[in-house]
Motif scaffolding. Structure first.
Motif, PDB file in Angstrom:
ATOM      1  N   PHE A 135       0.845  -1.200   0.000  1.00 12.81           N
ATOM      2  CA  PHE A 135       0.000   0.000   0.000  1.00 12.81           C
ATOM      3  C   PHE A 135       0.871   1.239   0.000  1.00 12.81           C
ATOM      4  CE2 PHE A 135      -3.138  -2.923   2.006  1.00 12.81           C
ATOM      5  CZ  PHE A 135      -4.075  -2.828   0.982  1.00 12.81           C
ATOM      6  N   PRO A 136       0.344   2.338  -0.576  1.00 13.76           N
ATOM      7  CA  PRO A 136       1.149   3.564  -0.571  1.00 13.76           C
ATOM      8  C   PRO A 136       1.444   4.003   0.865  1.00 13.76           C
ATOM      9  CG  PRO A 136      -0.945   3.888  -1.746  1.00 13.76           C
ATOM     10  CD  PRO A 136      -0.971   2.515  -1.181  1.00 13.76           C
ATOM     11  N   ASN A 137       2.682   4.403   1.106  1.00 16.95           N
ATOM     12  CA  ASN A 137       3.011   4.856   2.461  1.00 16.95           C
ATOM     13  C   ASN A 137       3.910   6.085   2.449  1.00 16.95           C
ATOM     14  OD1 ASN A 137       5.923   3.952   2.715  1.00 16.95           O
ATOM     15  ND2 ASN A 137       4.911   2.070   2.052  1.00 16.95           N
ATOM     16  N   GLY A 138       4.247   6.570   1.254  1.00 22.62           N
ATOM     17  CA  GLY A 138       5.020   7.799   1.166  1.00 22.62           C
ATOM     18  C   GLY A 138       6.343   7.730   1.902  1.00 22.62           C
ATOM     19  N   GLY A 139       6.936   6.550   1.933  1.00 25.45           N
ATOM     20  CA  GLY A 139       8.247   6.416   2.553  1.00 25.45           C
ATOM     21  C   GLY A 139       8.191   6.184   4.053  1.00 25.45           C
ATOM     22  N   ARG A 147       5.801  -3.499   8.410  1.00 28.75           N
ATOM     23  CA  ARG A 147       4.758  -3.829   9.370  1.00 28.75           C
ATOM     24  C   ARG A 147       3.774  -2.685   9.560  1.00 28.75           C
ATOM     25  NH1 ARG A 147       6.379  -7.088  14.298  1.00 28.75           N
ATOM     26  NH2 ARG A 147       7.185  -5.129  15.083  1.00 28.75           N
ATOM     27  N   GLY A 148       2.543  -3.008   9.287  1.00 26.77           N
ATOM     28  CA  GLY A 148       1.490  -2.061   9.569  1.00 26.77           C
ATOM     29  C   GLY A 148       0.392  -2.915  10.146  1.00 26.77           C
ATOM     30  N   TYR A 149      -0.520  -2.339  10.897  1.00 27.54           N
ATOM     31  CA  TYR A 149      -1.606  -3.183  11.369  1.00 27.54           C
ATOM     32  C   TYR A 149      -2.939  -2.476  11.257  1.00 27.54           C
ATOM     33  CZ  TYR A 149      -1.256  -0.752  15.871  1.00 27.54           C
ATOM     34  OH  TYR A 149      -1.236   0.201  16.848  1.00 27.54           O
ATOM     35  N   THR A 150      -3.981  -3.291  11.188  1.00 30.18           N
ATOM     36  CA  THR A 150      -5.321  -2.744  11.147  1.00 30.18           C
ATOM     37  C   THR A 150      -5.932  -2.911  12.534  1.00 30.18           C
ATOM     38  OG1 THR A 150      -6.088  -4.878  10.345  1.00 30.18           O
ATOM     39  CG2 THR A 150      -5.761  -3.166   8.704  1.00 30.18           C
ATOM     40  N   ALA A 151      -6.685  -1.919  12.970  1.00 25.48           N
ATOM     41  CA  ALA A 151      -7.301  -1.993  14.294  1.00 25.48           C
ATOM     42  C   ALA A 151      -8.782  -1.670  14.187  1.00 25.48           C
ATOM     43  CB  ALA A 151      -6.616  -1.013  15.231  1.00 25.48           C
ATOM     44  N   ILE A 170      -9.084   0.843  11.176  1.00 23.11           N
ATOM     45  CA  ILE A 170      -8.104   1.851  10.751  1.00 23.11           C
ATOM     46  C   ILE A 170      -6.805   1.113  10.410  1.00 23.11           C
ATOM     47  CG2 ILE A 170      -9.081   3.748  12.096  1.00 23.11           C
ATOM     48  CD1 ILE A 170      -6.833   3.228  14.162  1.00 23.11           C
ATOM     49  N   PHE A 171      -5.924   1.788   9.699  1.00 18.65           N
ATOM     50  CA  PHE A 171      -4.681   1.146   9.248  1.00 18.65           C
ATOM     51  C   PHE A 171      -3.512   2.049   9.647  1.00 18.65           C
ATOM     52  CE2 PHE A 171      -2.056   0.133   5.204  1.00 18.65           C
ATOM     53  CZ  PHE A 171      -1.384  -0.906   5.839  1.00 18.65           C
ATOM     54  N   ILE A 172      -2.658   1.537  10.529  1.00 19.49           N
ATOM     55  CA  ILE A 172      -1.518   2.352  10.973  1.00 19.49           C
ATOM     56  C   ILE A 172      -0.221   1.552  10.974  1.00 19.49           C
ATOM     57  CG2 ILE A 172      -2.395   4.248  12.414  1.00 19.49           C
ATOM     58  CD1 ILE A 172      -2.845   2.516  14.623  1.00 19.49           C
ATOM     59  N   SER A 173       0.890   2.286  10.959  1.00 21.87           N
ATOM     60  CA  SER A 173       2.176   1.590  10.972  1.00 21.87           C
ATOM     61  C   SER A 173       2.514   1.247  12.421  1.00 21.87           C
ATOM     62  CB  SER A 173       3.264   2.494  10.401  1.00 21.87           C
ATOM     63  OG  SER A 173       3.610   3.476  11.352  1.00 21.87           O
ATOM     64  N   TYR A 174       3.473   0.351  12.592  1.00 21.65           N
ATOM     65  CA  TYR A 174       3.830  -0.046  13.947  1.00 21.65           C
ATOM     66  C   TYR A 174       4.388   1.115  14.758  1.00 21.65           C
ATOM     67  CZ  TYR A 174       2.441  -4.698  14.848  1.00 21.65           C
ATOM     68  OH  TYR A 174       1.661  -5.779  15.134  1.00 21.65           O
ATOM     69  N   GLY A 176       3.120   3.957  14.673  1.00 24.35           N
ATOM     70  CA  GLY A 176       1.989   4.814  15.052  1.00 24.35           C
ATOM     71  C   GLY A 176       1.540   5.794  13.986  1.00 24.35           C
ATOM     72  N   GLU A 177       2.258   5.862  12.854  1.00 19.25           N
ATOM     73  CA  GLU A 177       1.815   6.801  11.814  1.00 19.25           C
ATOM     74  C   GLU A 177       0.596   6.234  11.082  1.00 19.25           C
ATOM     75  OE1 GLU A 177       5.318   6.183  11.623  1.00 19.25           O
ATOM     76  OE2 GLU A 177       6.220   8.190  11.840  1.00 19.25           O
ATOM     77  N   THR A 178      -0.300   7.142  10.718  1.00 22.00           N
ATOM     78  CA  THR A 178      -1.517   6.699  10.046  1.00 22.00           C
ATOM     79  C   THR A 178      -1.216   6.386   8.581  1.00 22.00           C
ATOM     80  OG1 THR A 178      -2.034   8.976   9.496  1.00 22.00           O
ATOM     81  CG2 THR A 178      -2.977   8.128  11.517  1.00 22.00           C
ATOM     82  N   LEU A 179      -1.829   5.333   8.085  1.00 24.41           N
ATOM     83  CA  LEU A 179      -1.594   4.932   6.689  1.00 24.41           C
ATOM     84  C   LEU A 179      -2.896   4.859   5.897  1.00 24.41           C
ATOM     85  CD1 LEU A 179       0.904   2.018   7.419  1.00 24.41           C
ATOM     86  CD2 LEU A 179       1.481   4.217   6.401  1.00 24.41           C
ATOM     87  N   ASP A 180      -3.958   5.440   6.465  1.00 20.89           N
ATOM     88  CA  ASP A 180      -5.255   5.334   5.788  1.00 20.89           C
ATOM     89  C   ASP A 180      -6.008   6.652   5.882  1.00 20.89           C
ATOM     90  OD1 ASP A 180      -6.037   5.553   8.409  1.00 20.89           O
ATOM     91  OD2 ASP A 180      -7.425   3.868   8.366  1.00 20.89           O
TER      92      ASP A 180
END
Ligand SMILES: NC(=O)CC[C@H](N)C(=O)O
Length: 731
Positions: A135-139, A147-151, A170-174, A176-180
């Motif tokens: 998924f796009p994550n802009g670096g 590693r990212g997780y959905t909560a 929601i979808f965030i990186s480990y 804590g940055e938001t990815l969605d």
């Protein structure tokens, strides 16, 4: 005869299967409502009192759900879902691709002794780790630490699609940055709740929660699926890159609100049934302005749920359309020369005491409350107009803005002439303490008049990007393919920030000795003065407005790269940080993703256009030209050198025109390839997007023009691309 177009057309003479897809609708749609939703009512039935209360607290107060409760909820969800034939579950989320994402896992679990059971636990409900490295994550994440997780987001109810239980997440990186789209939206909703609830203490101390609401209006086109498949540009880019306007487009305004074609009606009926089951409260359907363009709108809902429902709806619409042999187009401008599609976002704020804060009430106090939220919203847009502009920026929306009832890129607010006069009156309020006479005058003749004014608020301005419509603001600039979360995150963040500032200023005046109402009037007066520049009642398309806006200091960010450049202004980065929505890195990452997406979209369009122009248009044109040459040669054979010339005059002129246009296309494509290569090699995303915008995209026009000229010359039987009239008028 060119095959694809004619094969597609041959399927049409309205084969029965295309028309006779009639759909039975129950008399009471309400009976289907929320059938496939783990709704409050279902939860009451399936959950223990304790678990039910815990979910309600999470929804209403944002409290955490304990692990043992999550276990109970998971089992209840599974039991309910299995009773409806469900076998799998998924965390359903909205990554920055712009579509929804799902990875299904089975309830099926093998256990000892060669047996198996159906299992679902609290752990799996709360959190999952999809291998979401693509998924796009802009670096923000590298693929080697993907590693990212959905909560689980318990504030939006779980639902069933087919045989899968979908859990909004929601979808965030480990780190804590938001990815969605959803995680920042939830933060913004929280911020505006706190800010607005705090301001509401001036007016009603019973208010403990303010929830922003959203009513979106989804516009779309339907094209027969065979015709869609015959157009490589539609298939690969969602829009037509070529095509001469048909003689009849929307000039007669005969499609708008016209009687809905039977085949479309069947699609709509089935869609509505699906929406009902999923708890999407759709109420409105109609023909839109352009031929084969339609609209659907629901009742407004809490923003978070409304955003999920819109994303879900777009998914269902595509599936249902398919069943009816249609392809649905969400692109903002699939056809040149007729209206594009928007997704107008109607926004307001609602209290837990049942009030709409953008609706005036029965007494002057309530009207002052209305004015407070009304003026603060205008001020917020004034301060952060460019951020709002950036939130609706995309390659596809760039094609739509500024014409055919879509607003221009200059952000302004339309409130109607009567409310404008009320604000002008308020501008005259005395600085500091108000005399009893002034207070009475304000109460009776200014604030007191608002409800009457709004009853007669029939003003509409379709050229405004942000229009007040009686009890809500309509953000008309949002494009039909967008996820509304993006503009809603900005809208609620800027409203929150503005209301916080307002509270501080009013409190300071009260501390300085002014009465509450006096303090409010004083601050509102200043806000009106400060935000006057953003208010505009006239024609947003006129050149005069562009000039006037410039004088007023309003930006006209016509293209996505310009808008995205502005998004990185320190003022906006600081705002996001202060309001706890994004840190700088997250804004940078998102900005980067959007720039890359922009460049990629233009790059794909450029490649598709080159391909169609060279491999479809030129050969067909030459084919026809050869026929003409044969004809001329034949005339010469029969009539001899002298006599044939006047007889072959028109053919000769066509032969020349064809060569001229073919040569324009060929040279245009060569330039396009060079410009593309140059843009592609730029490593800085902003500069690259600018190159695609200013160097690549402008070359499309010449190629299209030459191709569209050829379309008017070449024998219809030889023309390879399905024509506008065929796509727009097949019903
Ligand atoms: N009638 C309308 O409101 C048309 C709106 C227009 N289709 C848009 O792009 O926003």
């Amino acid at each position: 005869m060119s095959t694809l177009r004619f094969k597609a057309l041959e399927t049409l003479p309205f084969k029965d299967f295309r028309r006779d897809n009639s759909v039975e609708v129950p008399v009471k749609l309400s009976e289907l409502f929320c059938q496939n939703v783990f709704s409050e009512e279902t939860m009451r039935e399936y959950l223990t009192k304790e678990a039910f209360q815990s979910i309600m607290d999470a929804v209403k107060k944002g409290t955490k759900i304990q692990r043992h409760i999550a276990d109970q909820v998971a089992v209840a969800m599974k039991d309910w879902a299995m009773s409806k034939g469900v076998t799998h579950y998924t965390h359903w989320f909205q990554p920055l691709t712009g579509t929804t994402a799902e990875k299904h896992d089975s309830f099926f679990t093998p256990i000892e002794g060669g047996r198996a059971i159906e299992r679902f636990s609290g752990n799996l409900l709360i959190q999952q780790e999809p291998d979401a490295s693509s998924f796009p994550n802009g670096g923000i994440r590298n693929t080697f630490e993907a590693r990212g997780y959905t909560a689980w987001d318990p504030t939006s109810p779980a639902f069933i699609m087919g045989t899968t239980l979908c859990i909004p997440s929601i979808f965030i990186s480990y780190t804590g940055e938001t990815l969605d789209y959803k995680a920042p939206l939830l933060r913004a909703l929280n911020a505006v709740d706190e800010a607005a609830t705090s301001v509401m203490q001036y007016f009603d101390k019973n208010v403990t929660k303010v929830t922003p609401t959203l009513g979106w209006e989804q516009e779309y086109f339907l094209v027969d699926s065979a015709l869609y498949q015959s157009r490589p540009d539609l298939v690969l880019t969602g829009k037509t890159l070529l095509g001469h306007s048909p003689a009849k487009g929307q000039q007669l305004d005969d499609h708008y609100f016209g009687s809905i074609p039977t085949r479309v009606m069947n699609f709509m009926k089935e869609l509505e049934i699906e929406c009902m089951k999923l708890g999407i409260p759709v109420t409105t359907r109609h023909n839109e302005v352009a031929p084969n363009q339609f609209e659907l709108a629901p009742m407004f809902e809490e923003v978070n749920v409304a955003v999920d429902h819109n994303s879900l709806l777009m998914d269902i619409m595509a599936r249902v359309a398919h069943k009816h042999h249609f392809h649905i187009l969400f692109h903002e401008k699939p056809f040149a020369g007729v209206n594009g599609s928007g997704k107008h976002n109607n926004w307001s704020l609602a209290t837990d005491t049942g009030e709409n804060l953008l609706s005036p009430g029965k007494n002057p106090k309530k009207n002052l409350q209305f004015l407070t939220f009304f003026v603060n919203t205008i001020k917020a847009v004034h301060e952060y107009a460019d951020l709002l502009r950036a939130s609706i920026a995309s390659a596809s929306n760039d094609h739509r803005l500024g014409a055919n009832e879509a607003p221009p890129a200059i952000i302004s607010v339309f409130i109607g002439s009567q409310l404008f006069s009320v604000l002008e009156e308020l501008e005259k309020v005395t600085n500091g303490k108000l005399s009893p006479e002034e207070k009475t005058e304000l109460k009776l003749n200014v604030v007191g008049k608002i409800p009457e004014i709004l009853l007669d608020n029939t003003d509409r301005n379709r050229t405004s990007p942000f229009a007040f419509t009686g009890n809500k603001f309509e953000i008309r600039a949002v494009g039909s393919s967008a996820n509304c979360a993006e503009s809603m995150t900005v809208m609620n963040t800027i409203a929150a920030k503005q209301l916080n500032d307002f509270k501080k200023e009013v409190d300071a005046l009260i501390e300085g000795g002014l009465k509450k109402d006096e303090a409010i009037f004083n601050v509102l007066r200043e806000y009106i003065k400060q935000s006057k520049n953003i208010m505009f009642e006239g024609d947003g398309y006129s050149d005069d407005w562009a000039k006037e806006a410039k004088k007023r200091g309003l930006n006209n960010l016509k293209t996505t790269p310009e808008a995205l450049k502005q998004e990185m202004d320190k003022k906006f980065l600081d705002l996001y940080e202060e309001m706890g929505i994004f840190n700088h890195r997250e804004v940078e990452a998102r900005n980067e993703i959007k720039l890359e997406k922009y460049s990629t979209v233009i790059d794909i369009e450029a490649r598709v256009l080159s391909d169609i122009a060279r491999n479809h248009i030129i050969p067909s044109a030459l084919n026809y030209q050869n026929r003409l040459i044969e004809n001329v040669k034949g005339l010469k054979d029969i009539f001899g050198d002298k006599e044939f010339k006047p007889l072959a005059k028109e053919q000769m002129s066509l032969i020349t025109s064809i060569s001229e246009n073919v040569s324009k296309i060929k040279l245009g494509v060569e330039d396009l390839i060079k410009a593309r290569e140059a843009a592609k090699s730029i490593s800085d995303s902003q500069k690259q997007a600018e190159a695609y915008c200013n160097k690549v995209k402008p070359l499309f026009e010449g190629i299209r023009e030459a191709s569209d000229n050829l379309e008017m010359m070449v024998d219809d039987e030889l023309w390879p691309l399905t024509k506008y009239r065929e796509m727009l008028f097949t019903k």
